[in-house]
Design an enzyme around this catalytic site. Structure first.
Site, PDB file in Angstrom:
ATOM      1  N   CYS A 201       2.454   2.789  -3.362  1.00  0.00           N
ATOM      2  CA  CYS A 201       2.672   3.307  -4.729  1.00  0.00           C
ATOM      3  C   CYS A 201       4.097   3.006  -5.190  1.00  0.00           C
ATOM      4  CB  CYS A 201       2.510   4.822  -4.800  1.00  0.00           C
ATOM      5  SG  CYS A 201       1.136   5.478  -3.908  1.00  0.00           S
ATOM      6  N   ASP A 202       5.064   3.235  -4.309  1.00  0.00           N
ATOM      7  CA  ASP A 202       6.462   3.267  -4.744  1.00  0.00           C
ATOM      8  C   ASP A 202       7.336   2.143  -4.182  1.00  0.00           C
ATOM      9  OD1 ASP A 202       5.896   5.614  -6.144  1.00  0.00           O
ATOM     10  OD2 ASP A 202       6.178   6.816  -4.346  1.00  0.00           O
TER      11      ASP A 202
ATOM     12  N   CYS B 213       4.019   7.306  -0.030  1.00  0.00           N
ATOM     13  CA  CYS B 213       3.085   6.219  -0.311  1.00  0.00           C
ATOM     14  C   CYS B 213       3.856   4.936  -0.628  1.00  0.00           C
ATOM     15  CB  CYS B 213       2.180   6.610  -1.478  1.00  0.00           C
ATOM     16  SG  CYS B 213       1.040   5.306  -1.952  1.00  0.00           S
TER      17      CYS B 213
END
Ligand code: NDP
Length: 313
Positions: free
Chosen positions: A138-139, A135
């Site tokens: 997300c990261d 993701c």
């Protein structure tokens, strides 16, 4: 916990909780099991900026906590636990939780979502949380001014590569075919981005690094006479090779497409089994958005309510 209910909801993403809000407000007294990842995929996201009603954005976990509270406020009973088996050949329908507890229900709303696919190489597990991610949104933040690679050549991979190009210094796309599968517009965007380098006909053999990912071992034109080993130096390795719907336990009973997404009778959420409905990513290979999942959850609860009243249950 009750052993027999009128409405059982499996899964706790936006689809599950929206179904729960509608079902509880319709007096169906639903029970919801949260599954392996309480709150679903959004709990791995930082900021959600495209869910209507939050002009300043909201964190994924906070949004899911709010949806849970709203469902509980109207009487939904929420329990930890994962559905491990079902029997849809009997009435009431049967669902086994955590391999031990059987619950009977007149209706079942399946909202088990989808999970990102991995290549299946041991290094993905070895470096999980240390440079391997599925993701980018997300990261990606952790890779500012660094070098990363994205595996895949579809729209998701292009989207992730473009997102990462906004943060990182260099983005490799590792594509196994000599072309991209993504839509034309996405292909254009990645090709026009000077930070993105597409490595066509490359496959990943492994990752290396002392403290987290420091690079990847690739092979170019695998199996061809001119096969070539290539190493790239990267700090992050992002998978974007598609999603797998979480439908294994339903395979015996429900009609699915070739990938495993549950087929519903558009525009309803009805499956091929009466009283069983599916909503969210588990039945949606196309949109896969929190808001479309929530919309489907709403439709599933209305479908369940109508089914129960038609049957006098
Ligand atoms: P896709 O199935 O479209 O693409 C998956 C990509 O990963 C392909 O390039 C595929 O290669 C590659 N791949 C799969 N398995 C492996 C493997 N084991 N090793 C290496 N590469 C692999 O998935 P997406 O998630 O990209 O998209 C799913 C759907 O969602 C599509 O319909 C897409 O259009 C849509 N979508 C739309 C978006 C938008 O419009 N903004 C954004 C994101 C998704 P190969 O081609 O060789 O099979």
């Amino acid at each position: 916990m009750r052993d027999k209910v009128r409405c059982l909801i499996i899964g706790s993403g936006p689809a599950g909780y929206t179904a729960a809000i509608y079902a509880s407000r319709a007096n169906l007294e639903p029970v919801l099991f949260e599954g392996l990842q309480p709150g679903g995929q959004l709990t791995t996201t930082t900021e959600v900026e495209n869910f209507p009603g939050y002009p300043d954005g909201i964190s994924g976990p906070e949004l899911m906590e709010d949806l849970k509270k709203q469902a509980q406020k109207y009487g939904t009973e929420v329990y930890p636990g994962r559905a491990t088996a079902v029997d849809f050949s009997v009435r009431p329908l049967k669902v086994t939780i955590d391999n031990e507890h059987i619950i009977e229900s007149d209706t079942v709303i399946i909202c088990t979502g989808a999970s990102a696919k991995y290549l299946g190489i041991p290094d993905e597990t070895k470096y999980a949380g240390q440079g391997v991610s599925a993701c980018a949104t997300c990261d990606g933040f952790f890779y500012r001014k660094k070098k990363v690679a994205v595996v895949g050549g579809g729209d998701t991979a292009c989207e992730e590569a473009l997102y990462l190009a906004g943060l990182a210094d260099k983005v490799y796309m590792i594509v196994r075919k000599p072309y991209l599968r993504a839509s034309q517009i996405m292909q254009q965007r990645v090709m026009n981005n000077p930070k993105i380098e597409i490595l066509f006909e490359h496959q990943t053999e492994g990752l290396f690094g002392e403290n987290g990912v420091e690079g990847a071992h690739l092979v170019k034109r695998k199996g061809q006479p001119d096969e070539e080993k290539v190493d790239i130096v990267i700090d992050g390795f992002f998978l974007a090779i598609g999603h797998q719907p979480n439908t294994d336990i339903f395979k015996e009973f429900l009609e699915m497409d070739e990938v495993g997404y549950i087929k519903t009778q558009h525009p309803t959420t009805k499956t091929n089994i009466e009283g069983v409905f599916a909503a969210g990513d588990v039945a949606d290979p196309i949109y896969r958005q929190a808001v479309t999942a929530a919309g489907a959850g709403c439709r599933a609860a209305i479908d369940a309510e109508r089914y129960l009243s038609e049957k006098g249950l």
